[in-house]
Motif scaffolding. Structure first.
Motif, PDB file in Angstrom:
ATOM      1  N   ARG A   1       0.836  -1.204   0.000  1.00  0.00           N
ATOM      2  CA  ARG A   1       0.000   0.000   0.000  1.00  0.00           C
ATOM      3  C   ARG A   1       0.869   1.252   0.000  1.00  0.00           C
ATOM      4  O   ARG A   1       0.622   2.198  -0.755  1.00  0.00           O
TER       5      ARG A   1
ATOM      6  N   LEU B   1       2.634   1.758  -3.440  1.00  0.00           N
ATOM      7  CA  LEU B   1       1.713   2.264  -4.470  1.00  0.00           C
ATOM      8  C   LEU B   1       1.397   3.736  -4.231  1.00  0.00           C
ATOM      9  O   LEU B   1       1.401   4.547  -5.170  1.00  0.00           O
TER      10      LEU B   1
ATOM     11  N   THR C   1       1.623  -4.442 -12.188  1.00  0.00           N
ATOM     12  CA  THR C   1       2.235  -5.314 -11.197  1.00  0.00           C
ATOM     13  C   THR C   1       2.320  -6.728 -11.745  1.00  0.00           C
ATOM     14  O   THR C   1       1.569  -7.109 -12.642  1.00  0.00           O
TER      15      THR C   1
ATOM     16  N   VAL D   1      -1.402  -9.030  -3.426  1.00  0.00           N
ATOM     17  CA  VAL D   1      -1.866  -8.007  -4.370  1.00  0.00           C
ATOM     18  C   VAL D   1      -3.382  -8.057  -4.468  1.00  0.00           C
ATOM     19  O   VAL D   1      -4.077  -7.038  -4.363  1.00  0.00           O
TER      20      VAL D   1
ATOM     21  N   THR E   1      -4.979  -6.860  -1.129  1.00  0.00           N
ATOM     22  CA  THR E   1      -4.784  -5.450  -0.801  1.00  0.00           C
ATOM     23  C   THR E   1      -5.503  -4.522  -1.765  1.00  0.00           C
ATOM     24  O   THR E   1      -6.171  -3.559  -1.339  1.00  0.00           O
ATOM     25  N   LEU E   2      -5.400  -4.798  -3.053  1.00  0.00           N
ATOM     26  CA  LEU E   2      -5.968  -3.880  -4.035  1.00  0.00           C
ATOM     27  C   LEU E   2      -7.481  -3.848  -3.977  1.00  0.00           C
ATOM     28  O   LEU E   2      -8.102  -2.844  -4.352  1.00  0.00           O
ATOM     29  N   THR E   3      -8.083  -4.917  -3.529  1.00  0.00           N
ATOM     30  CA  THR E   3      -9.545  -4.934  -3.387  1.00  0.00           C
ATOM     31  C   THR E   3     -10.002  -3.835  -2.444  1.00  0.00           C
ATOM     32  O   THR E   3     -11.099  -3.282  -2.589  1.00  0.00           O
TER      33      THR E   3
ATOM     34  N   LEU F   1      -8.293  -0.913  -1.984  1.00  0.00           N
ATOM     35  CA  LEU F   1      -7.714   0.396  -2.323  1.00  0.00           C
ATOM     36  C   LEU F   1      -8.382   1.092  -3.502  1.00  0.00           C
ATOM     37  O   LEU F   1      -7.987   2.202  -3.847  1.00  0.00           O
TER      38      LEU F   1
ATOM     39  N   VAL G   1     -10.364  -2.306  -8.234  1.00  0.00           N
ATOM     40  CA  VAL G   1      -9.722  -3.398  -8.961  1.00  0.00           C
ATOM     41  C   VAL G   1     -10.595  -4.650  -8.916  1.00  0.00           C
ATOM     42  O   VAL G   1     -11.046  -5.078  -7.849  1.00  0.00           O
TER      43      VAL G   1
ATOM     44  N   LEU H   1      -6.924   2.943  -8.564  1.00  0.00           N
ATOM     45  CA  LEU H   1      -6.396   3.015  -7.210  1.00  0.00           C
ATOM     46  C   LEU H   1      -6.640   4.375  -6.581  1.00  0.00           C
ATOM     47  O   LEU H   1      -6.491   5.414  -7.245  1.00  0.00           O
TER      48      LEU H   1
ATOM     49  N   ILE I   1      -4.666   0.484 -12.926  1.00  0.00           N
ATOM     50  CA  ILE I   1      -3.671  -0.532 -12.609  1.00  0.00           C
ATOM     51  C   ILE I   1      -4.048  -1.823 -13.304  1.00  0.00           C
ATOM     52  O   ILE I   1      -5.222  -2.205 -13.341  1.00  0.00           O
TER      53      ILE I   1
ATOM     54  N   THR J   1      -2.969  -5.805 -13.191  1.00  0.00           N
ATOM     55  CA  THR J   1      -2.215  -6.779 -12.423  1.00  0.00           C
ATOM     56  C   THR J   1      -2.025  -8.041 -13.255  1.00  0.00           C
ATOM     57  O   THR J   1      -2.969  -8.561 -13.834  1.00  0.00           O
TER      58      THR J   1
END
Length: 420
Positions: A246, A249, A261, A273, A276-278, A280, A283, A301, A308, A310
């Motif tokens: 986090r 990014l 990523t 990934v 975490t991205l869920t 932020l 995504v 993000l 982003i 992935t």
């Protein structure tokens, strides 16, 4: 933008097609805002607006040869056996000339690129004279206009010389500079931040522990970004820690038009990934009906809504995914078309077996022989085999409903590294 959605009947439930995922990416992204930039920095970028010539090229009548500027009628009878002798009344060099005129029956020594004096209408090359200084023997007749580059004979002021959308290469940049354009309005190169995730990753040149490996992905993807014409910022390896990811990014978004990523998007306990991205942004993670490269993600993000993409962590999966999804995204942001690498047809040099329901991208070696284009599959299809990937210059595309391709078949091929 993307190919029409056609879902092959063999694609399993719960998976989306390559076209579904690519279309979602391309619909969410748009070309970056154009701005004036130095002309030499615009290489590979599409011109944003029509370019109208502000001046003539050449700007003035100038000599195409080193020789003597004359009136053609004064040397109409000249020949090797009966030369015409004219007094030389001056000398003109490119870049050092002042307005000059000659009268009938005289000549001026002139260098290539120098302005032709008023009264002269032709240039006799040195080779057809005795190269005299006070007077010169002219040993050939010339026609009016001989060896003279006339004003506007290349480009005339007001001409449309480059249309909007023209991709600027060395020749176009040379033309722009010749017309006095030090800056040009074009879409910028996307700034792409590249990072890999994994506790096991180390930078090349550093010490490896028992269970660590070198981080090839971030280097490979950053190089791919640069090859696509964008600007790459390689962050390198980020540990499998949600807070570290986090923070990394958040720190990078100030210079990112796009984040890419690799790793951490499968179903493992340490695939942070995805976890975490869920939290932020927007995504969304999907399973795409392709091999290699099934786990994919895309979204935005933080409040900046920075896009982003992935990619999987296995190097071949990451590379193929870049070709299929990231390269079209970068080209769309640059305003370049087509977005996708064009398919070419080649004759298959050996058999291929494929799993139904998945679009397979098989590494191959493409070449053009006296019999035409052919492509040879490279052995070793596992997605960790970087050695086999480095030997490939093409990806053979096997459709979802195809389970076998035979030697001699004509197949669809993506030829890598070829400009388009």
């Amino acid at each position: 933008m993307a190919e029409a959605r056609v879902r092959p009947s063999s694609v399993p439930d719960g998976l989306i097609t390559v076209e579904d995922h690519l279309e979602r990416i391309l619909r969410a992204l748009g070309p970056l805002e154009a701005y004036d930039q130095p002309v030499v920095e615009s290489l590979g970028l599409p011109l944003h607006e029509n370019l109208i010539a502000p001046i003539d090229l050449p700007r003035f009548d100038n000599s195409a040869m080193d020789g003597y500027a004359v009136r053609a009628e004064d040397v109409a009878d000249a020949s090797a056996s009966s030369p015409v002798t004219l007094p030389v009344v001056g000398e003109i060099h490119a870049g050092g000339a002042k307005p000059f005129a000659i009268s009938a029956g005289t000549a001026v020594k002139i260098m290539t690129g120098a302005p032709v004096p008023r009264g002269a209408d032709a240039v006799v090359p040195y080779e057809q004279t005795n190269r005299g200084s006070a007077s010169v023997e002219i040993r050939t007749a010339v026609q009016a206009g001989a060896n003279v580059r006339t004003t506007g004979s290349d480009v005339q002021a007001g001409d449309l010389v480059l249309s909007a959308g023209t991709v600027l290469g060395p020749r176009e940049i040379g033309l722009l500079a010749s017309l006095g354009s030090g800056r040009v309005r074009a879409r910028p190169r996307p700034r792409v931040v590249v990072l890999s995730t994994g506790n096991e990753l180390r930078d090349p040149g550093t010490h490896l522990e028992y269970d660590s490996i070198y981080d090839g992905n971030s280097y490979m993807l950053a190089a791919s970004v640069r090859a696509a014409g964008a600007i790459a910022y390689r962050v390198g390896a980020v540990a499998d820690d949600a807070r570290v990811l986090r923070d990394a990014l958040a720190e990078q978004l100030v210079r990112a038009d796009l984040v890419v990523t690799s790793g951490g998007v499968s179903e493992g306990d340490k695939d942070i990934v995805k976890q975490t991205l869920t939290e932020l942004g927007t995504v969304q993670f999907d399973k795409v009906a392709m091999q290699p490269g099934k786990p994919q993600g895309f979204g935005t993000l933080f409040e900046e809504e920075t896009p982003i993409i992935t990619l999987p962590g296995n190097p071949v999966s990451a590379y193929v995914s870049f070709e299929v999804f990231v390269l079209p995204a970068i080209r769309r942001m640059m305003g370049r078309t087509p977005y996708r690498r064009p398919m070419v047809h080649a004759v298959l040099a050996s058999d291929i077996q494929s799993k139904p329901g998945f679009r397979q991208y098989v590494r191959g070696f493409f070449e053009v022989t006296h019999r035409g284009a052919k492509v040879t599959p490279i052995q070793g299809h596992e997605s960790h085999r970087m050695g086999a990937l480095a030997k490939a210059n093409a990806l053979i595309v096997v459709g979802e409903d195809e389970t076998a391709l035979n030697m001699g078949d004509t197949v669809r091929t993506l030829v890598l590294d070829r400009p388009f």
